[in-house]
Design a protein around this motif. Structure first.
Motif, PDB file in Angstrom:
ATOM      1  N   LEU A  45       0.844  -1.192   0.000  1.00 33.97           N
ATOM      2  CA  LEU A  45       0.000   0.000   0.000  1.00 33.97           C
ATOM      3  C   LEU A  45       0.876   1.237   0.000  1.00 33.97           C
ATOM      4  CD1 LEU A  45      -2.695  -0.851   2.728  1.00 33.97           C
ATOM      5  CD2 LEU A  45      -2.816  -1.264   0.272  1.00 33.97           C
ATOM      6  N   ASN A  46       0.726   2.085  -0.995  1.00 34.00           N
ATOM      7  CA  ASN A  46       1.501   3.317  -1.070  1.00 34.00           C
ATOM      8  C   ASN A  46       0.576   4.524  -1.022  1.00 34.00           C
ATOM      9  OD1 ASN A  46       3.889   4.942  -1.491  1.00 34.00           O
ATOM     10  ND2 ASN A  46       3.164   5.283  -3.572  1.00 34.00           N
ATOM     11  N   GLY A  47       0.951   5.504  -0.222  1.00 33.94           N
ATOM     12  CA  GLY A  47       0.150   6.718  -0.142  1.00 33.94           C
ATOM     13  C   GLY A  47       0.765   7.698   0.830  1.00 33.94           C
ATOM     14  N   LEU A  90       0.944  -7.405   9.144  1.00 30.75           N
ATOM     15  CA  LEU A  90       1.022  -5.988   8.794  1.00 30.75           C
ATOM     16  C   LEU A  90       2.345  -5.393   9.245  1.00 30.75           C
ATOM     17  CD1 LEU A  90      -0.066  -3.272   7.818  1.00 30.75           C
ATOM     18  CD2 LEU A  90      -1.333  -3.084   9.976  1.00 30.75           C
ATOM     19  N   TYR A  91       3.097  -4.876   8.266  1.00 32.24           N
ATOM     20  CA  TYR A  91       4.352  -4.179   8.538  1.00 32.24           C
ATOM     21  C   TYR A  91       4.352  -2.871   7.763  1.00 32.24           C
ATOM     22  CZ  TYR A  91       6.052  -8.562  10.518  1.00 32.24           C
ATOM     23  OH  TYR A  91       6.197  -9.689  11.277  1.00 32.24           O
ATOM     24  N   GLY A  92       5.400  -2.097   7.952  1.00 27.02           N
ATOM     25  CA  GLY A  92       5.492  -0.861   7.199  1.00 27.02           C
ATOM     26  C   GLY A  92       6.466   0.104   7.806  1.00 27.02           C
ATOM     27  N   VAL A  93       6.454   1.309   7.263  1.00 25.55           N
ATOM     28  CA  VAL A  93       7.430   2.312   7.668  1.00 25.55           C
ATOM     29  C   VAL A  93       7.322   2.635   9.149  1.00 25.55           C
ATOM     30  CG1 VAL A  93       5.944   4.259   7.022  1.00 25.55           C
ATOM     31  CG2 VAL A  93       8.438   4.552   7.044  1.00 25.55           C
ATOM     32  N   ASP A  94       6.125   2.635   9.700  1.00 24.99           N
ATOM     33  CA  ASP A  94       5.956   2.946  11.121  1.00 24.99           C
ATOM     34  C   ASP A  94       6.511   1.834  12.004  1.00 24.99           C
ATOM     35  OD1 ASP A  94       4.773   5.352  10.585  1.00 24.99           O
ATOM     36  OD2 ASP A  94       2.728   4.595  10.726  1.00 24.99           O
ATOM     37  N   LEU A 150       3.492  15.399  -2.875  1.00 21.20           N
ATOM     38  CA  LEU A 150       4.186  15.751  -4.105  1.00 21.20           C
ATOM     39  C   LEU A 150       5.192  14.685  -4.535  1.00 21.20           C
ATOM     40  CD1 LEU A 150       4.918  19.512  -3.262  1.00 21.20           C
ATOM     41  CD2 LEU A 150       2.983  18.572  -4.549  1.00 21.20           C
ATOM     42  N   GLU A 151       5.527  13.763  -3.604  1.00 24.62           N
ATOM     43  CA  GLU A 151       6.592  12.803  -3.887  1.00 24.62           C
ATOM     44  C   GLU A 151       6.118  11.355  -4.048  1.00 24.62           C
ATOM     45  OE1 GLU A 151      10.437  13.421  -1.882  1.00 24.62           O
ATOM     46  OE2 GLU A 151       9.356  14.819  -0.573  1.00 24.62           O
ATOM     47  N   VAL A 152       5.158  10.934  -3.216  1.00 25.80           N
ATOM     48  CA  VAL A 152       4.848   9.495  -3.186  1.00 25.80           C
ATOM     49  C   VAL A 152       4.052   9.020  -4.396  1.00 25.80           C
ATOM     50  CG1 VAL A 152       4.950   9.387  -0.676  1.00 25.80           C
ATOM     51  CG2 VAL A 152       2.762   9.777  -1.786  1.00 25.80           C
ATOM     52  N   ILE A 212       0.818  -7.374   4.447  1.00 22.87           N
ATOM     53  CA  ILE A 212       0.540  -6.031   3.942  1.00 22.87           C
ATOM     54  C   ILE A 212       1.692  -5.141   4.368  1.00 22.87           C
ATOM     55  CG2 ILE A 212      -1.087  -4.111   3.873  1.00 22.87           C
ATOM     56  CD1 ILE A 212      -3.210  -5.930   5.025  1.00 22.87           C
ATOM     57  N   VAL A 213       2.200  -4.353   3.440  1.00 20.29           N
ATOM     58  CA  VAL A 213       3.242  -3.382   3.757  1.00 20.29           C
ATOM     59  C   VAL A 213       2.659  -1.991   3.553  1.00 20.29           C
ATOM     60  CG1 VAL A 213       5.541  -2.532   3.201  1.00 20.29           C
ATOM     61  CG2 VAL A 213       5.055  -4.986   3.074  1.00 20.29           C
ATOM     62  N   ASP A 214       2.613  -1.234   4.626  1.00 17.28           N
ATOM     63  CA  ASP A 214       2.056   0.121   4.669  1.00 17.28           C
ATOM     64  C   ASP A 214       3.220   1.087   4.460  1.00 17.28           C
ATOM     65  OD1 ASP A 214       1.297   2.626   5.612  1.00 17.28           O
ATOM     66  OD2 ASP A 214       0.361   1.892   7.436  1.00 17.28           O
ATOM     67  N   GLU A 215       3.304   1.709   3.269  1.00 14.92           N
ATOM     68  CA  GLU A 215       4.513   2.444   2.915  1.00 14.92           C
ATOM     69  C   GLU A 215       4.268   3.863   2.395  1.00 14.92           C
ATOM     70  OE1 GLU A 215       7.396   3.187   2.928  1.00 14.92           O
ATOM     71  OE2 GLU A 215       8.729   1.500   3.126  1.00 14.92           O
ATOM     72  N   LEU A 216       5.341   4.619   2.436  1.00 16.01           N
ATOM     73  CA  LEU A 216       5.454   5.936   1.796  1.00 16.01           C
ATOM     74  C   LEU A 216       6.636   5.825   0.842  1.00 16.01           C
ATOM     75  CD1 LEU A 216       5.288   7.958   5.104  1.00 16.01           C
ATOM     76  CD2 LEU A 216       3.636   8.273   3.288  1.00 16.01           C
ATOM     77  N   LEU A 217       6.379   5.622  -0.431  1.00 17.34           N
ATOM     78  CA  LEU A 217       7.470   5.417  -1.376  1.00 17.34           C
ATOM     79  C   LEU A 217       7.957   6.750  -1.928  1.00 17.34           C
ATOM     80  CD1 LEU A 217       6.306   2.232  -3.291  1.00 17.34           C
ATOM     81  CD2 LEU A 217       8.003   2.414  -1.469  1.00 17.34           C
TER      82      LEU A 217
END
Length: 204
Positions: free
Chosen positions: A5-7, A30-34, A153-155, A98-103
């Motif tokens: 998941l990217n957003g 569930l994993y991710g940037v946090d 503006l980036e992800v 699920i990977v909760d991300e900010l790419l």
């Protein structure tokens, strides 16, 4: 199998992911940037006086509105890369996650496309209108003001091709989770991630 998941910040990724965990017929980790990175470092690495060995927040304005740029130092790149390797290891052992991300930041994006190239990855973008995330950020009160706007503006990189791109400003978290699960049920061979990887690696 991996659901990526990217957003931007306040796009609703974590809420949607938790609903998917409850509704999915099997176990979804569930994993991710946090969970994998941010909680690993002490608060001094994210806020003044800005420890240069980790993350720095840089404030600026666009049309009079506050924005924040998230600056990641090279110290952090191996940490992010190790996290992606961990996701790959779980996937290879048959776990679904699920990977909760900010790419954002090419040095953080590249490991995903290089390391997960042979994994089954559903690439899902959650993109509400910018005004929606600004309002959510203000209502939540637990985020650095302007972070959602700056990351917006980036992800949402034009080189990314999503299997699904959903407006979480118009859809409820439950509707969003249902839509993703329905898509996965019908589409057993997702292609968006590999298409994005090819475009990204050719350009970068």
């Amino acid at each position: 199998m991996i659901i990526l998941l990217n957003g931007t910040s306040s796009a609703g990724k974590t809420t949607v992911a938790r609903i998917m965990q409850e509704k999915y017929s099997d176990v979804l980790l569930l994993y991710g940037v946090d969970s994998m990175v941010q909680t690993a470092f002490p608060a001094k690495c994210d806020y003044p006086p800005f420890d240069q060995k980790a993350i720095r927040l840089e404030s600026y304005e666009v049309d009079g509105h506050p924005h924040v740029r998230l600056m990641v130092s090279s110290y952090m790149y191996p940490v992010y890369t190790a996290a992606v390797k961990f996701y790959k290891m779980l996937s290879e052992q048959g776990y679904n996650l699920i990977v909760d991300e900010l790419l954002f930041d090419s040095n953080r994006i590249r490991p995903y496309f290089e390391i997960l190239a042979r994994e089954k990855v559903y690439f899902i973008g959650l993109k509400p209108e910018k005004e929606v995330v600004l309002r959510r950020e203000q209502e939540r009160g637990d985020r650095f003001p302007g972070l959602a706007a700056g990351l917006y503006l980036e992800v949402y990189n034009p080189l990314f091709t999503y299997d699904l791109l959903l407006d979480t400003g118009k859809m409820s978290p439950e509707e969003t989770a249902d839509r993703i699960l329905e898509y996965m049920d019908v589409n057993k061979e997702p292609a968006g991630f590999n298409t994005s990887a090819e475009s990204w690696l050719q350009r970068s």
